[in-house]
Design a protein around this motif. Structure first.
Motif, mmCIF file in Angstrom:
data_model
loop_
_atom_site.group_PDB
_atom_site.id
_atom_site.type_symbol
_atom_site.label_atom_id
_atom_site.label_comp_id
_atom_site.label_asym_id
_atom_site.label_seq_id
_atom_site.Cartn_x
_atom_site.Cartn_y
_atom_site.Cartn_z
ATOM 1 N N LYS A 177 -26.912 44.813 -5.510
ATOM 2 C CA LYS A 177 -28.202 45.053 -5.599
ATOM 3 C C LYS A 177 -28.614 46.145 -5.009
ATOM 4 C CE LYS A 177 -28.703 41.905 -2.132
ATOM 5 N NZ LYS A 177 -27.385 41.361 -1.906
ATOM 6 N N THR A 178 -28.103 46.735 -4.056
ATOM 7 C CA THR A 178 -28.542 48.022 -3.547
ATOM 8 C C THR A 178 -28.253 49.017 -4.500
ATOM 9 O OG1 THR A 178 -28.322 47.345 -1.091
ATOM 10 C CG2 THR A 178 -28.278 49.764 -1.832
ATOM 11 N N THR A 179 -26.942 49.136 -5.074
ATOM 12 C CA THR A 179 -26.832 50.084 -6.343
ATOM 13 C C THR A 179 -27.553 50.054 -7.564
ATOM 14 O OG1 THR A 179 -24.349 49.562 -5.678
ATOM 15 C CG2 THR A 179 -24.398 50.917 -7.426
ATOM 16 N N LEU A 200 -37.944 48.123 -2.451
ATOM 17 C CA LEU A 200 -37.697 47.648 -1.163
ATOM 18 C C LEU A 200 -36.231 47.287 -0.956
ATOM 19 C CD1 LEU A 200 -41.021 45.866 -0.400
ATOM 20 C CD2 LEU A 200 -40.745 48.322 -0.376
ATOM 21 N N ASP A 201 -35.397 47.722 -0.056
ATOM 22 C CA ASP A 201 -34.289 47.128 0.144
ATOM 23 C C ASP A 201 -34.099 46.434 1.300
ATOM 24 O OD1 ASP A 201 -31.581 46.715 0.117
ATOM 25 O OD2 ASP A 201 -30.827 48.737 -0.245
ATOM 26 N N GLU A 202 -34.096 45.238 1.295
ATOM 27 C CA GLU A 202 -33.976 44.342 2.399
ATOM 28 C C GLU A 202 -34.900 44.821 3.798
ATOM 29 O OE1 GLU A 202 -30.675 42.095 3.185
ATOM 30 O OE2 GLU A 202 -29.682 42.743 1.327
ATOM 31 N N PRO A 203 -36.102 45.096 3.698
ATOM 32 C CA PRO A 203 -36.912 45.606 4.400
ATOM 33 C C PRO A 203 -37.039 44.866 5.751
ATOM 34 C CG PRO A 203 -38.290 44.804 2.870
ATOM 35 C CD PRO A 203 -36.733 44.662 2.342
HETATM 36 MG MG LIG Z 1 -27.426 46.275 0.083
#
Ligand SMILES: [Mg+2]
Ligand SMILES: Nc1ncnc2c1ncn2[C@@H]1O[C@H](COP(=O)(O)OP(=O)(O)O)[C@@H](O)[C@H]1O
Lengths: 344, 302
Positions: free
Chosen positions: A44-46, A159-162
């Motif tokens: 996901k982050t990638t 938004l990454d796991e905010p």
């Molecule tokens: Mg991640």
């Protein structure tokens, strides 16, 4: 025109075995809140970083606002990103943190002031503008990060796991605030999380990811009611969908615990019956769970706590699932074999 | 520590008072140990300076008489020694040369180490760490080995017998050491803020300038302090590459000109040392907190 679009996007890290992101096609519609949901390490982050321009893709293209931006640096994409850590600039005051993108855009000082005032007003942090990040609580930091994202009026929020740095109590209210905030500003948002509750509660649509691939895209309802494969079926829902191998067809029968009821309650003749051996019951306040087995397969049934059940632990009784609540999956591939809605 | 004793009954007032007294005593004991240790080390560090300052103003007859207490003026203090330093040696020139060499070396070191340390921590992937250590190892080669090959370099560059020789040579040890030091710093700074700055509208260089460098000011100060210190006390290269008085720095200037054969001009030597040591000490003290923060960070993470 899609605000964000990924076309066959792939990422392989040097020396890192398989692909972290494996040929993903995904498009958001304008103004929607799209959630990227998947277990930790699924890429996901990638994917988000490739959309933001922080990570060059191995193959494929990224489009923002219909324009191919694959080779553009982050600053040319006109996006806002909120990192899991919030990434506030520790040496600057809250005001300067929020004004930072405006300084980068070389806006006049007056305009900067006005916009920072506007953004901090929306997020209710006007009174914190003179502080340094280390003097803020987790929730306040998150708002500062959001204000900084908002202030430049970007095409897209990433938004990454905010919410993952907040404690459980704050998280529920922050979820609510964040969603309202997005509705109000109407900016297309791509929201990454591994938490199915966040995904179901906030997303207009959810894209479920696993091992670098998108398994299904759909509204929370579609994803929950009509999972495209056994991964989605068991990743969402708590407890997850029951999967019972069917000897006759060689398929897997899947059904939600709340659809598994005593045969006497299943009216009509469109119900499929299973003998359910109950091992244990669990009383969870609002609901009651029955743990047991159908044949060799562990199975769970869920009832409202006040349901009147003629069930005894240790006994086997006839349970049933209505035909339309029964999903069929291929035993080898895990893919759905009957008609479904909402495949992306 | 004694195991705790659990009583069924409440302890009586006497016992409580005794307990409190004991606690106070313990606290007092801890304090006095701390303060005596601190005093000891203060004395240990300051005594040579005090002695040095006292010696500066002593007359020869006073200094060389073994029956005299070295910490008292048995004859009246004099300024003759300081006068000798400034009038019979080119001390002012030494200071000027030292300042020039230091400024150049510090600037060159900063200009070289910031990009080097940055790329080694951020861009070189898993090779960065090993390369950083390899670079640090260069620092460990003693100048007594290196001055012979370096003399060729100095000669080729045409800076023999000039303080420019030191500007050329000193970075060969300040850069490796300070690169390694700065790598520790950059490693402790999260990537996030840099990437955030790139998202917020800056190029990588702009992001480094506005986020990484301001946050690493303690590290940069540490680099300045270390390259300054290494430059100030360097001796071998300076001795090997410079012979004319007008080009000498303090470290060799005073030692070569105030030790004539077997005659040591002790008071003037002390004056020469004190005049540079005191401003440097004051400078270091101004930045002491940041300096310590920087040094420990670099040390732990490096
Ligand atoms: Mg991640
Ligand atoms: N910089 C990197 N170098 C090598 N492998 C990486 C890097 N970043 C992520 N990965 C790998 O890529 C996969 C996906 O990671 P990530 O996108 O962070 O997952 P998620 O955000 O869904 O938890 C993981 O297996 C991870 O180990």
């Amino acid at each position: 025109m899609a605000a964000i679009e990924a076309r066959g996007i792939t990422k392989r890290f040097d020396g890192g075995g398989g692909a972290a992101v494996d040929g993903i096609d995904l498009a958001s519609t304008d103004g929607e809140f799209l959630v990227l949901l998947g277990p930790s390490g699924c890429g996901k982050t990638t994917l988000l970083r490739m959309i933001g321009g922080l990570e060059p893709p191995t193959a494929g293209d990224i489009l923002i606002g219909g324009r191919v931006v694959t080779d553009l640096p982050p600053r040319a994409r006109h996006i806002a990103m909120v990192f899991q850590s919030y990434a506030l600039y520790p040496h600057m005051t809250v005001f300067n943190n929020i004004a930072f993108p405006l300084q980068a855009a070389k806006l006049p000082k007056e305009t900067q002031k006005q916009k920072v005032g506007w953004a901090s007003g929306i997020l209710g942090i006007d009174h914190l503008l003179d502080r340094k990040p280390r003097q803020l609580s987790g929730g306040q930091r998150q708002r500062v990060a959001l204000a900084r994202a908002l202030v430049r009026e970007p095409n897209v929020f990433l938004l990454d796991e905010p919410l993952s740095n907040l404690d459980a109590q704050r998280r529920a209210s922050a979820r609510d605030e964040l969603q309202q905030f997005q509705r109000r500003v109407g900016t297309t948002t791509l929201y990454v999380t591994h938490d199915q509750v966040e995904a179901m509660g906030m997303g207009d649509r959810i894209a479920v990811m696993d091992q670098g691939r998108i398994r299904q895209v759909g509204t929370p309802l579609e994803i929950y009611d009509d999972p495209a494969d056994t991964f989605v079926a068991t990743f969402l829902g708590s407890p997850p969908m029951n999967l019972i191998p069917d000897g006759a067809s060689g398929l897997l029968f899947g059904f939600r615990p709340e659809h598994f009821v005593p045969a006497s309650d299943a009216t009509g003749d469109d119900a499929v019956r299973f003998p359910f051996h109950v091992h244990r019951t669990e009383y969870l306040g609002a609901e009651r769970l029955l743990y047991g087995a159908v044949g060799e397969t562990r199975t769970i049934a869920r009832f409202p706590a006040n349901a009147d059940l003629p069930i005894h632990v240790g006994a086997t009784s006839e349970f049933a699932v209505r035909r339309r609540d029964l999903k069929r999956f291929d035993r080898e591939t895990g893919l759905r074999r009957d008609q479904i809605r909402g495949i992306g | 520590m004694a195991a705790p004793v659990y009583r069924a009954s409440l302890p009586d007032a006497n016992e409580l008072a005794r307990e409190r007294r004991r606690a106070r005593l313990r606290r007092f004991g801890g304090r006095s140990v701390l303060y005596s240790a601190a005093s000891f080390f203060t004395l240990f560090a300051a005594l040579p300076f005090a002695w040095m300052l006292l010696t500066v103003f002593k007359q020869n007859a006073d200094l060389y008489d073994p029956n005299h207490n070295p910490f008292l003026y048995n004859s009246p203090p004099t300024l003759d020694n300081v006068r000798l330093l400034f009038e019979q040696t080119q001390y002012a020139t030494f200071i000027r040369n030292t300042v020039f060499v230091s400024v150049f070396v510090v600037v060159i070191t900063l200009v070289a180490t910031v990009p080097a340390a940055y790329s080694l921590t951020r861009l070189a992937g898993r090779w960065g760490e090993s390369l950083g250590i390899a670079i640090f190892l260069v620092y460990l080669i003693p100048p007594t080995l290196l001055f012979i090959p370096l003399s060729r370099v100095v000669a080729e560059l045409g800076v023999r017998n000039s303080w420019w020789a030191m500007v050329v040579v000193y970075p060969s040890f300040t850069i490796p050491f300070c690169t390694w030091l700065l790598m520790g710093f950059f490693k402790s700074i999260p990537w996030d803020i840099e990437e955030q700055a790139m998202i917020d509208g800056y190029s990588r260089l702009g992001a480094i300038w506005r986020t990484v460098l301001p946050v690493s000011i303690p590290g940069l100060l540490t680099v300045v302090v270390f390259s300054l210190a290494l430059t100030l006390h360097e001796f071998v290269y300076a001795l090997a590459f410079v012979t004319s008085s007008a080009e000498k720095t303090i470290s060799i200037g005073v030692t070569t000109e105030l030790i004539r054969g077997d005659v040591y001009f002790w008071q003037s030597l002390m004056a020469a040392a004190a005049i540079v040591a005191i401003p440097v000490a004051i400078l270091y003290n101004l930045f002491l907190d940041r300096f310590i923060a920087g040094f420990t960070l670099g040390a732990v993470k490096g």
